[in-house]
Design a protein around this motif. Structure first.
Motif: not given
Length: 358
Positions: A10-17, A20-24, A101-107, A110-113
């Motif tokens: 249920q935890l997904v990675a951000f794209n197009n922020v 850049g801030h890795d790991g959000v 737990a977080i790894s290989h999350a989808p994208i 619509k996001a900011w970081a």
């Protein structure tokens, strides 16, 4: 109120922020931001509850997560505060400690970081509202504030490095620099030869931290022209002018609050978001005008209640928030934060210039 729990899926990675801030991360709805952070930032968000006027200008604080790499561990947030998430059916109670737990999350599109650097080594994460969630195509600008970018605990080497960045950018003379940006141009978006942006698959122009570092005090206006999709040296008109005026109103109100607080917020940022889809922006302005006409300036408790109920479905015009508090604290007896206010005032003057005011 229901508790909110997250599993790895249920935890997904951000794209197009914006910057850049890795790991959000986020949840699949995109309503929240899960940002790795230090304890100092968590403490600051907790302390902001004692400063209610200031708290209006930061993302809603939902709670914290304890991150780890176990793929079978769920993240259940114990209650800390109650907040209504954008576009949610109900208020969600989100809390204080747990594991995720977080790894290989989808994208999530619509996001900011928050933008205070690259990936940090930590098991802590803070859960905040995603300010961009109510927008269909959010245009996002991250502006880092302050001529001084380091706090009192910074070692000499870091102070020297950040002072050099300030000297070489607009941070020193203006007290701010553009840290990152993204603007929506649609499926047929293209970059010009002199354009330092890159294109995303979903029609966004993306500008990284190097973009903002190219400007001087004399040329930084161009960055804001790019953000509001203006021609060079043009005076803003139409919807862009309305959006800029809305931001100026918010900046003036934030300035009023900060002038009455005693704090030091090094490397904090202003987050600007406005609707990038022209049709959705037009609809948002029309909705606001209809509401003003309906009330005709007369307060009605019935109208007010209906407005609150419909707020989540209402199209959003713009939003302004202060973000990034890894190096922030309240400093009673030391006066207002002139370093922050310097940058805020400079940003306001640039926006006023876009309106032809100065």
């Amino acid at each position: 109120m229901a508790q909110k729990s997250f599993r790895k899926s249920q935890l997904v990675a951000f794209n197009n922020v914006a910057a850049g801030h890795d790991g959000v991360l986020s949840d699949s709805s995109g309503a929240v931001v899960v940002k790795p952070c230090c304890q100092a930032e968590i403490d600051f968000y907790h302390s902001a509850a004692a400063h209610p006027h200031f708290a209006l200008y930061i993302p809603a604080f939902m709670g914290t997560l304890q991150l780890n790499s176990d793929p079978d561990v769920a993240a259940t947030l114990t209650p800390t505060v109650t907040a209504t998430l954008p576009n949610a059916d109900q208020a969600v109670e989100l809390p204080a400690t747990s594991a995720a737990a977080i790894s290989h999350a989808p994208i999530v599109e619509k996001a900011w970081a928050p933008s205070n650097g690259g990936k940090i080594t930590t098991d802590l994460a803070i859960v905040l509202e995603n300010v961009a969630a109510p927008f269909t195509k959010p245009n996002i600008l991250d502006v880092k504030l302050g001529a001084r970018l380091w706090d009192d605990n910074a070692p000499p080497a870091k102070r020297a490095k950040l002072d050099k960045v300030a000297e070489e950018t607009t941070s020193k003379p203006l007290g701010f620099r553009i840290a990152g940006m993204r603007t929506w141009h649609g499926e047929n978006a293209a970059t010009a030869d002199d354009d330092s942006s890159t294109l995303s698959k979903d029609g966004y122009k993306l500008y990284d931290k190097t973009y903002g570092r190219q400007f001087s005090a004399e040329t930084v206006r161009r960055g804001f022209e790019d953000f509001f999709l203006l021609e060079r040296d043009a005076v803003a008109k139409g919807p862009a002018r309305k959006v800029i005026n809305c931001f100026l109103d918010d900046l003036e109100a934030l300035k009023f609050v900060l002038e009455r607080e005693e704090s030091r917020m090094y490397s904090a940022s202003l987050l600007f978001v406005y609707e990038g889809n022209p049709d959705a922006l037009k609809n948002a302005f029309s909705t606001e005008k209809e509401e003003e006409t309906a009330t005709d300036g007369v307060y009605s408790s019935e109208t007010h209640e209906e407005s609150d109920e419909d707020e989540e479905q209402r199209a959003a015009v713009q939003a302004l928030k202060l973000i990034d508090f890894a190096h922030a604290q309240w400093t009673p007896g030391q006066g207002r934060d002139e370093n922050l206010l310097h940058g805020l005032g400079s940003v306001m003057r640039v926006l006023e210039g876009l309106l032809g005011s100065k």
